[in-house]
Design an enzyme around this catalytic site. Sequence first.
Site, PDB file in Angstrom:
ATOM      1  N   THR A 367      -1.645   1.267   1.895  1.00 20.51           N
ATOM      2  CA  THR A 367      -0.594   1.259   2.930  1.00 20.51           C
ATOM      3  C   THR A 367      -0.200  -0.200   3.139  1.00 20.51           C
ATOM      4  OG1 THR A 367      -1.523   3.235   3.982  1.00 20.51           O
ATOM      5  CG2 THR A 367      -0.067   1.916   5.352  1.00 20.51           C
ATOM      6  N   ASN A 387      -0.008   6.305   0.623  1.00 18.16           N
ATOM      7  CA  ASN A 387      -1.349   6.758   0.970  1.00 18.16           C
ATOM      8  C   ASN A 387      -2.368   5.960   0.156  1.00 18.16           C
ATOM      9  OD1 ASN A 387      -3.287   8.053   2.407  1.00 18.16           O
ATOM     10  ND2 ASN A 387      -3.375   9.847   1.090  1.00 18.16           N
ATOM     11  N   GLY A 460      -5.946   3.012   5.914  1.00 14.85           N
ATOM     12  CA  GLY A 460      -6.420   4.382   6.160  1.00 14.85           C
ATOM     13  C   GLY A 460      -6.938   4.499   7.587  1.00 14.85           C
TER      14      GLY A 460
HETATM   15  N1  GLY Z   1      -1.859   7.458   4.592  1.00 13.57           N
HETATM   16  C1  GLY Z   1      -2.587   6.778   5.561  1.00 13.57           C
HETATM   17  C2  GLY Z   1      -2.221   7.177   6.943  1.00 13.57           C
HETATM   18  O1  GLY Z   1      -1.101   7.577   7.176  1.00 13.57           O
HETATM   19  O2  GLY Z   1      -3.027   7.140   7.820  1.00 13.57           O
END
Ligand code: GLY
Length: 554
Positions: A367, A387, A460
């Site tokens: 991210t 992601n 994350g």
């Molecule tokens: N893909 C990581 C989040 O949206 O938390």
Amino acid sequence: MRPALALLLIAVSLPVWAAQPVRGRKGMVVTREPRATEVGLKILESGGNAVDAAVAVGFALAVTHPSAGNIGGGGFMLIRLADGRTTFLDFRERAPAASSRNMYLDASGNPTQDSVVGYRASGVPGSVAGFEYAARKYGRKPWAELVDPAVELASKGLTLSWSESSSMENAARTLGRFAESKRVFLRDGNYYQPGELFVQPDLARTLARIEKLGAKDFYQGETARLLAKDMSEHGGLIAAADLAAYKVIERAPLTGKYRGYDIVTSPPPSSGGVGILQMLGVLEATGYEKGGAGSAEVVHYMTEAMRRYFADRAQHLGDPDFVKLPLRALLDPAYIAKLRASIDPEQATPSSAIHAAAVVDVEANETTHYTIADGEGNLALVTYTLNGGYGSKVTATGLGFLLNNEMDDFAAKPGSPNMFGLVQGENNAIQARKTPLSSMVPTIVLKDGKPYLALGSPGGATIINTVLEVLVNAIDFGMNVQDAVNWPRFHHQWLPDQLQIENGYSPDTIALLERRGYKIRRVNSQGECAAIMLENGWLEGAADPRTEATAAGY
Ligand code: GLY
């Protein structure tokens, strides 16, 4: 007071840190990647506002930071305008219409890797729609000026740094499974080396069409046609109708208070804002800060707040357009007081005493987040993502961009962990057109009603705790913004029951934490906060030294 004691009190209460942010008065851009930072700065210098710069940076990062910057993913933009209005743009991926609850379970009912790697892992991308929505409604520059720098970067090429070329090579095992990704990012096995030029002609063509025709090209035009065709030829889920149906959702930010500061943060489908507000509420009346930054006492109280919030997150959070979320209950002062009272001042509470579930230990740290302030008082904060690093590892054939694996942010099997080791519940189960729960949490802090701190991070599930920590470093420990960003971090997410802690923490603190009952896991690095502090007419930009991030202002 005896002189020796007075001296000691001064020593512990004065900040002694020395790292300096980048300072400017008229504009500040903090992003993960120097060329994208420059793009944002040029937009501000040429009369664009913070939202214009955020859009241009979003497109630029899709070229210069392909592991996370994207047009094949989605994200959030938190905006505060100079007149005090705030808004939140949700341009996160949505589940394609062909999605269903058990789509990632094998014949024995166990989760497969299909939500993580390959054509079936992608939700309908939202970035291009989000950027167009933001530019139209809140920007002022012509669209073409915002996309053109990215077209130039893709067509002229980038000289790769050591970390950029090694990042691609390090992902070769999974990227190399897809012929188009192997061709574009791995040069068919003849890996790019530091100092080599990386040109992306397919991506340049796609971006040039978007520059000319707008988001319509991506959702209903040539790009949509080619993407849907590629998906159908490889068993993917995204159909032309999914792309045509994509809508940005504008939401009211979530707001709360901490020690007299106003917090403006991300609402669901982000799980981050609820978490930040609940954890700040738990901490506020504990006196935890008296231990001092970096102390076992501070880490203990913050970890216990994290553990409790992540148990709630797993149980309750999901897409507010599909499930009823008990936000009021989760942020109720009486409930928060109960959580606080359940913290043992000396000992870790085992996660099993709060909730129980078996999990595996997986993590990823992708991210990207950037923060922009202009000289008029507008702020635009974007966290957007594929992601995992390089998303699903699939590059859309002939289009030059990677697709997300955001479907893994759903609970493929409620109660089982996703790629971040996060356990999630029924409310985040897969449904057609639903938005997966996110941890991304762009956040603004106001002091006396004026912007004081704007920040966010990738990482994350760790995102929420990174933002919490940088925020309290500034408010509770008086650090300047650069020190607040630099300071070592830690993370607890209820399950697995372990405290992940950066190597910057001293062995003494670690030993004290172990004595309190924590199972410690040392890590090199957590998150990558991009923050701007606004004080006395100055914009102070802090890039995270953990990566090649930069801040630039004027
Ligand atoms: N893909 C990581 C989040 O949206 O938390």
